[in-house]
Design a protein around this motif. Structure first.
Motif, PDB file in Angstrom:
ATOM      1  N   HIS A  11       0.841  -1.216   0.000  1.00 62.28           N
ATOM      2  CA  HIS A  11       0.000   0.000   0.000  1.00 62.28           C
ATOM      3  C   HIS A  11       0.873   1.262   0.000  1.00 62.28           C
ATOM      4  O   HIS A  11       1.263   1.765   1.048  1.00 62.28           O
ATOM      5  CB  HIS A  11      -0.903  -0.012   1.236  1.00 62.28           C
ATOM      6  CG  HIS A  11      -2.013   0.969   1.168  1.00 62.28           C
ATOM      7  ND1 HIS A  11      -3.289   0.691   1.626  1.00 62.28           N
ATOM      8  CD2 HIS A  11      -2.079   2.242   0.701  1.00 62.28           C
ATOM      9  CE1 HIS A  11      -4.064   1.736   1.438  1.00 62.28           C
ATOM     10  NE2 HIS A  11      -3.349   2.703   0.889  1.00 62.28           N
ATOM     11  N   HIS A  13       1.422   5.176  -1.909  1.00 65.64           N
ATOM     12  CA  HIS A  13       0.968   6.241  -2.813  1.00 65.64           C
ATOM     13  C   HIS A  13       2.183   6.957  -3.382  1.00 65.64           C
ATOM     14  O   HIS A  13       2.922   7.607  -2.642  1.00 65.64           O
ATOM     15  CB  HIS A  13       0.104   7.253  -2.069  1.00 65.64           C
ATOM     16  CG  HIS A  13      -1.165   6.667  -1.524  1.00 65.64           C
ATOM     17  ND1 HIS A  13      -2.352   6.690  -2.223  1.00 65.64           N
ATOM     18  CD2 HIS A  13      -1.425   6.021  -0.366  1.00 65.64           C
ATOM     19  CE1 HIS A  13      -3.295   6.092  -1.511  1.00 65.64           C
ATOM     20  NE2 HIS A  13      -2.760   5.671  -0.369  1.00 65.64           N
ATOM     21  N   LYS A  95      -8.605  -1.396  -6.603  1.00 70.04           N
ATOM     22  CA  LYS A  95      -8.742  -0.675  -5.326  1.00 70.04           C
ATOM     23  C   LYS A  95     -10.063   0.058  -5.328  1.00 70.04           C
ATOM     24  O   LYS A  95     -10.370   0.819  -6.251  1.00 70.04           O
ATOM     25  CB  LYS A  95      -7.588   0.321  -5.167  1.00 70.04           C
ATOM     26  CG  LYS A  95      -7.695   1.234  -3.942  1.00 70.04           C
ATOM     27  CD  LYS A  95      -7.365   0.498  -2.652  1.00 70.04           C
ATOM     28  CE  LYS A  95      -7.582   1.352  -1.414  1.00 70.04           C
ATOM     29  NZ  LYS A  95      -6.548   2.337  -1.173  1.00 70.04           N
ATOM     30  N   HIS A 153      -5.608  -0.795   5.645  1.00 68.68           N
ATOM     31  CA  HIS A 153      -5.359  -0.013   6.873  1.00 68.68           C
ATOM     32  C   HIS A 153      -6.477  -0.013   7.909  1.00 68.68           C
ATOM     33  O   HIS A 153      -7.139   0.985   8.110  1.00 68.68           O
ATOM     34  CB  HIS A 153      -4.979   1.430   6.526  1.00 68.68           C
ATOM     35  CG  HIS A 153      -5.792   2.091   5.450  1.00 68.68           C
ATOM     36  ND1 HIS A 153      -7.159   2.073   5.428  1.00 68.68           N
ATOM     37  CD2 HIS A 153      -5.406   2.785   4.349  1.00 68.68           C
ATOM     38  CE1 HIS A 153      -7.584   2.730   4.373  1.00 68.68           C
ATOM     39  NE2 HIS A 153      -6.539   3.166   3.691  1.00 68.68           N
ATOM     40  N   ASP A 228       0.862   2.481   3.833  1.00 72.37           N
ATOM     41  CA  ASP A 228      -0.008   3.563   3.356  1.00 72.37           C
ATOM     42  C   ASP A 228       0.823   4.848   3.210  1.00 72.37           C
ATOM     43  O   ASP A 228       0.372   5.935   3.558  1.00 72.37           O
ATOM     44  CB  ASP A 228      -1.203   3.798   4.282  1.00 72.37           C
ATOM     45  CG  ASP A 228      -2.283   4.637   3.614  1.00 72.37           C
ATOM     46  OD1 ASP A 228      -2.203   4.877   2.394  1.00 72.37           O
ATOM     47  OD2 ASP A 228      -3.211   5.075   4.325  1.00 72.37           O
TER      48      ASP A 228
HETATM   49 ZN    ZN Z   1      -3.852   4.691   1.027  1.00 69.39          ZN
END
Ligand code: ZN
Ligand code: DOR
Length: 355
Positions: A11, A13, A95, A153, A228
């Motif tokens: 995960h 970004h 996702k 998460h 994340d």
């Molecule tokens: Zn995320």
């Protein structure tokens, strides 16, 4: 010296296309290697979002040219279900954003959730950003359509208990937790904020001590650690309309190793949740001749200034930790040595070639 397998972070970004002042495929994958992560799964909430073959090319072209570590890209679930599902696409999975988030991909219409669950190729995973009640709804949908769902998460006691109960009843649900939801509570927000409340903003929000204790108490229910990693610059976090998100790639391993030193988890659990389980859940290939050498006794202070991420800050700044990544070998190549990334841009490979 502790030798670990290359970690998988399911995960992450990156901000390319669209916001490379925050992060791009170069800086983000360099941060990954510096953190002992040799394979990342990239999220689709870029600008434009990655949600069809054309936008997928934008991300994969950048990745091919710039990635230092291995990777795969998620497709975002959007309103155009058929365009999204034209197979075969070289992606990690789908996702679905079902709750408060950053970017344009949020899906509120539950009939769209159903369409995605019905039509997304059964051999590819679905990951849901869902919280609390929307999590209960998406787990029900996985049961109805009899296919697995991976919950991103988790942060609340009620969530980990719900997933535990769902697993006990044979529902195909897996989940991940982010370090910030294991190591921080809402009581830490003032010290993270330093007068700028935006610095403490993250989705899901930091939770109560009771929630965090429930996550630790039910670690066996949690399949994966996932950062994340959500880089936004310090200027953005301290300005008007601060976006939610914390960086995490370069602090994951020292936080986990420090917890292991404190007797809160074992090195075997780190390997299970940061490599074995993500590989299984996302059908990822083995990375041959790939490992991480860690000086497990090194004590040091986390410093934002030493990081490769372009965002320039971390909520863990100043934390005393134990365990420093010394050397990362990726597919036989020395990829990182004492914080210096040696694998060139473009060395990283897409591990999901379609199907
Ligand atoms: Zn995320
Ligand atoms: O805090 C968050 N940041 N939560 C999300 O859902 C998205 C992420 C981001 O992309 O910045």
């Amino acid at each position: 010296m502790l030798k670990l397998p290359g970690l998988i972070d399911p995960h992450v970004h990156l901000r390319e296309p669209g916001a490379i002042h925050k992060e791009d495929w170069d800086s983000g994958t360099a941060a990954a290697l510096a953190g002992g992560v040799t394979l990342i799964l990239a999220m689709p909430n870029t600008n434009p979002p990655i949600f069809d073959a054309e936008t997928l090319d934008l991300a994969l072209d950048a990745a091919r040219a710039k990635a230092h570590c291995d990777y795969a890209q998620f497709l975002g679930a959007g309103p155009a279900v058929r365009a999204t599902h034209a197979p075969p696409l070289p992606v990690a999975g789908l996702k679905m954003y079902l709750d408060s988030t950053f970017g344009e991909l949020r899906l509120d219409d539950m009939t769209l959730w159903q369409q995605h669950f019905r039509t997304w190729p059964r051999n590819l995973p679905i990951v849901a950003h869902s919280e609390s009640r929307s999590m209960a709804a998406v787990i029900l949908m996985a049961a109805i359509y009899d296919r697995p769902v991976h919950i991103a998460h988790i942060s609340l006691k009620e969530e980990v208990l719900l997933i535990k109960a769902a697993k006990e009843r044979g529902i195909q649900v897996t989940c991940e937790v982010s370090p910030h939801h294991l190591f921080l509570t809402k009581d830490d927000i003032p010290s993270i904020s330093q007068g700028y409340p935006g610095r403490g903003e993250v989705r899901p929000r930091l939770a109560t001590r009771e929630d965090v204790e429930a996550l630790w108490a039910n670690l066996d229910v949690i399949d994966c650690f996932a950062t994340d990693h959500a880089p936004h610059t310090l200027a953005e976090k301290t300005g008007a309309n601060p976006p939610p998100g914390f960086p995490g790639l370069e602090t994951l391993l020292p936080l986990l190793l420090t917890a292991s030193d404190d007797g809160r988890l074992t090195v075997d659990q780190i390997i299970e949740k940061s490599m074995i389980n993500p590989r299984k859940i996302f059908n990822l290939p083995e990375q041959p001749e790939t490992w991480v050498e860690v000086d497990e006794w090194a004590r040091y202070e986390i410093r934002a200034a030493e990081m490769h991420s372009r965002c320039g800050w971390t909520p863990f700044d100043g934390w005393q930790v134990r365990g420093r990544v010394r050397r990362v070998v990726l597919r036989g190549q020395e990829a990182c040595l004492d914080g210096k990334v040696l694998a060139p841009p473009g060395f990283g490979q897409n591990v999901c070639q379609g199907g």
